[in-house]
Design an enzyme around this catalytic site. Structure first.
Site, PDB file in Angstrom:
ATOM      1  N   HIS A  18      11.060 -12.984   2.071  1.00 44.39           N
ATOM      2  CA  HIS A  18      11.660 -11.939   2.883  1.00 44.39           C
ATOM      3  C   HIS A  18      10.704 -11.556   4.003  1.00 44.39           C
ATOM      4  CE1 HIS A  18      13.271  -7.741   3.638  1.00 44.39           C
ATOM      5  NE2 HIS A  18      14.384  -8.455   3.614  1.00 44.39           N
TER       6      HIS A  18
ATOM      7  N   ILE B 116       7.868  -7.456   3.727  1.00 43.70           N
ATOM      8  CA  ILE B 116       8.206  -6.079   3.360  1.00 43.70           C
ATOM      9  C   ILE B 116       9.216  -6.110   2.223  1.00 43.70           C
ATOM     10  CG2 ILE B 116       7.758  -5.167   5.674  1.00 43.70           C
ATOM     11  CD1 ILE B 116      10.763  -5.042   6.121  1.00 43.70           C
TER      12      ILE B 116
ATOM     13  N   GLY C 147      15.480  -4.226   1.173  1.00 39.85           N
ATOM     14  CA  GLY C 147      16.187  -2.968   0.945  1.00 39.85           C
ATOM     15  C   GLY C 147      17.119  -3.009  -0.245  1.00 39.85           C
ATOM     16  N   VAL C 148      17.733  -4.165  -0.489  1.00 43.63           N
ATOM     17  CA  VAL C 148      18.668  -4.277  -1.598  1.00 43.63           C
ATOM     18  C   VAL C 148      17.983  -4.046  -2.942  1.00 43.63           C
ATOM     19  CG1 VAL C 148      18.398  -6.791  -1.834  1.00 43.63           C
ATOM     20  CG2 VAL C 148      20.527  -5.692  -2.543  1.00 43.63           C
TER      21      VAL C 148
ATOM     22  N   GLU D 134      18.785  -1.324  -5.862  1.00 42.82           N
ATOM     23  CA  GLU D 134      18.916  -1.750  -7.261  1.00 42.82           C
ATOM     24  C   GLU D 134      17.987  -0.944  -8.161  1.00 42.82           C
ATOM     25  OE1 GLU D 134      20.090  -3.413 -10.660  1.00 42.82           O
ATOM     26  OE2 GLU D 134      21.037  -3.797  -8.725  1.00 42.82           O
TER      27      GLU D 134
END
Length: 497
Positions: free
Chosen positions: A47, A53, A56-57, A61
């Site tokens: 990523h 970093i 976001g997902v 979660e």
């Protein structure tokens, strides 16, 4: 408070998909937990490869898993028989990135748990007390066995069937029994009836049309909730032409009513209030055109009412009366919003017929008048028991709509055009220009409610002549459920997703 091994015993996740390392604290409806990231974590490698970093997902979660720990503790015994599934991410705002090696603090708050089926959460993620992310999300609770069986049947191409009366699920609303008790004004259905209906697992409705004091609305909702218990669903019904409409609706929303059913004149302003207070609006309709308008405005459900209903009917002069079943079949083809069928529904056979036509539930009023818990005078109930088929007539209402009522001395005068004219002073600040002042609708309904049938108007559905006894709300609902289940046992309901 809880380490990773203890967490694994509560939620059914394991590495590498467990995004909570420890729980620090649980106080009331809030949980605080942590996730420790490392530069060696594999997801950083793929990523933003030039400058890794946190995805976001994965933050979302992690907060969802944290919320599920809290929810499972809230559910208590039997939570292991349930799956907690992501249902909707309402909003996600990422303020600043999180980098490899950061210690993430989750703060997740349970905003509401509805019918032990739907839970709303708000989660925040921090690094060193600096907020990095805020998410609002919803979790659905489903039975593992039912979920697995449904999945297998879908994969095998077998149709899904329902052999028992299904619950009513609309947004955050969950009722074990898909029956909404109709809101009957003036003051026919108040807290005692609505509360006891909700206590039995159906939806109880307080009718507020005819009320003027917002505090009366709040008091009725509060008392109904006390009877219904924490899982009971309480709503209100209000006519669009009602005086003090906005004040009464706001009062109900401030009291955190579960839903509002609005009919007798389409009001657009109620939808903005519903969004502001997060209260679902059920819009009444007697045609596809009005149903589509309600959907476009944001109605959570459409209550389709046909010609056999009691009280005011949604067929203005020049519009033909139509059966509920015919309108339901048309509406379900044209709107995606859940449909509730209303008007003339009397027994389990009628309920099944409406469900087969595509309705998600039914609204019934007339039969709930003939219950011990109904808030109306005993003489009003006895009028239902005495009514014959020929006693049920259509009359003109001053608000411009036809109405179905039982013949009384006053009704005979209305049919002859000899009803007593209202006191002009009482008309001030009332319904307004929509009323033709042929007689005072509120006064005659109130007279009947108090037991003065000589000067009162007794509204009733077309099947009132079939009512022959007064029973408890519990007995009535059990009778309806038993009848429905007996039919579905031999002729299952096809489930259309």
């Amino acid at each position: 408070m809880m380490n990773k091994d203890q967490i694994k015993k509560i939620i059914p996740y394991d590495d590498p998909f467990l995004w909570v390392d420890e729980v620090e604290d649980i106080k009331g409806n809030t949980i605080v937990a942590y996730k420790y990231t490392s530069v060696k974590d594999p997801y950083f490698k793929g990523h933003f490869t030039d400058f890794p970093i946190m995805p976001g997902v994965l933050l979302v979660e992690g907060m969802a898993q944290t919320g599920s720990i809290l929810l499972r503790k809230e559910m208590g015994e039997g939570h292991k028989q349930k799956h907690l599934l992501a249902y909707r991410v309402r909003s996600a705002q990422f303020d600043k990135p999180i980098f490899p090696g950061d210690k993430i603090k989750y703060e997740v708050k349970l905003l509401g748990f509805y019918g032990y089926k739907i839970a709303n959460f708000k989660g925040k993620a921090f690094v060193k007390d600096e907020k990095k992310c805020e998410v609002r999300f919803t979790v659905a609770v489903v039975d593992k066995h039912e979920f697995k069986e449904k999945h297998l049947r879908e994969r095998q191409g077998k149709p899904l069937t329902q052999t028992k009366l299904p619950p009513l699920r609309i947004g955050n609303i969950f009722a074990k029994i898909p029956i909404i008790q109709g809101g009957m004004a003036v003051r026919v259905s108040l807290h005692n009836l609505a509360g006891n209906v909700a206590k039995q697992g159906a939806v109880g409705i307080v009718a507020v049309s005819g009320m003027q004091d917002p505090n009366e609305v709040k008091s009725e909702i509060r008392q109904a909730r006390k009877i219904a218990g924490p899982k009971g669903i309480i709503g209100i019904n209000i006519m669009g032409v009602a005086s003090h409409f906005i004040k009464l609706v706001k009062a109900a929303m401030e009291e955190r009513v579960d839903l509002i059913i609005q009919g007798a004149g389409f009001r657009e302003d109620i939808f903005d209030l519903g969004r502001k207070y997060n209260v679902p609006i059920f819009s009444m309709a007697s045609s596809v055109k009005v149903a589509k308008k309600g959907e476009a405005m944001g109605a959570a459900a459409i209550v389709v009412e046909g010609m056999d209903a009691g009280g005011h009917l949604g067929f203005p002069k020049g519009h033909p009366f139509r059966k509920t079943i015919d309108i339901v079949k048309e509406v379900v083809k044209e709107v995606k919003t859940p449909v509730i069928a209303a008007g003339g529904i009397y027994d389990g056979k009628d309920i099944v017929e409406m469900l087969r036509a595509g309705a998600k539930g039914v609204q019934m009023a007339t039969r709930f008048v003939a219950t011990k818990e109904c808030d109306v005078h005993q003489k009003f109930k006895e009028a239902y028991l005495r009514a014959k088929k020929e006693d049920v007539v259509i009359i003109h209402s001053p608000v411009g709509l036809p109405g179905r009522a039982i013949k009384t001395p006053l009704v005979k005068k209305i049919l002859e055009g000899k009803a007593p004219k209202p006191d002009p002073k009482k008309c001030e600040g009332c319904i307004g220009i929509v009323c033709d002042k042929s007689y005072c609708i509120l006064e005659v309904l109130e007279n009947a409610r108090k037991g003065d049938l000589e000067n009162g108007l007794v509204f009733a559905g077309s099947n009132v002549w079939r009512v022959n006894k007064i029973v408890s709300v519990k007995e009535l609902i059990q009778e309806l459920v038993t009848e429905t289940n007996e039919i579905l046992k031999h002729q299952p309901l096809l489930i259309i997703s």
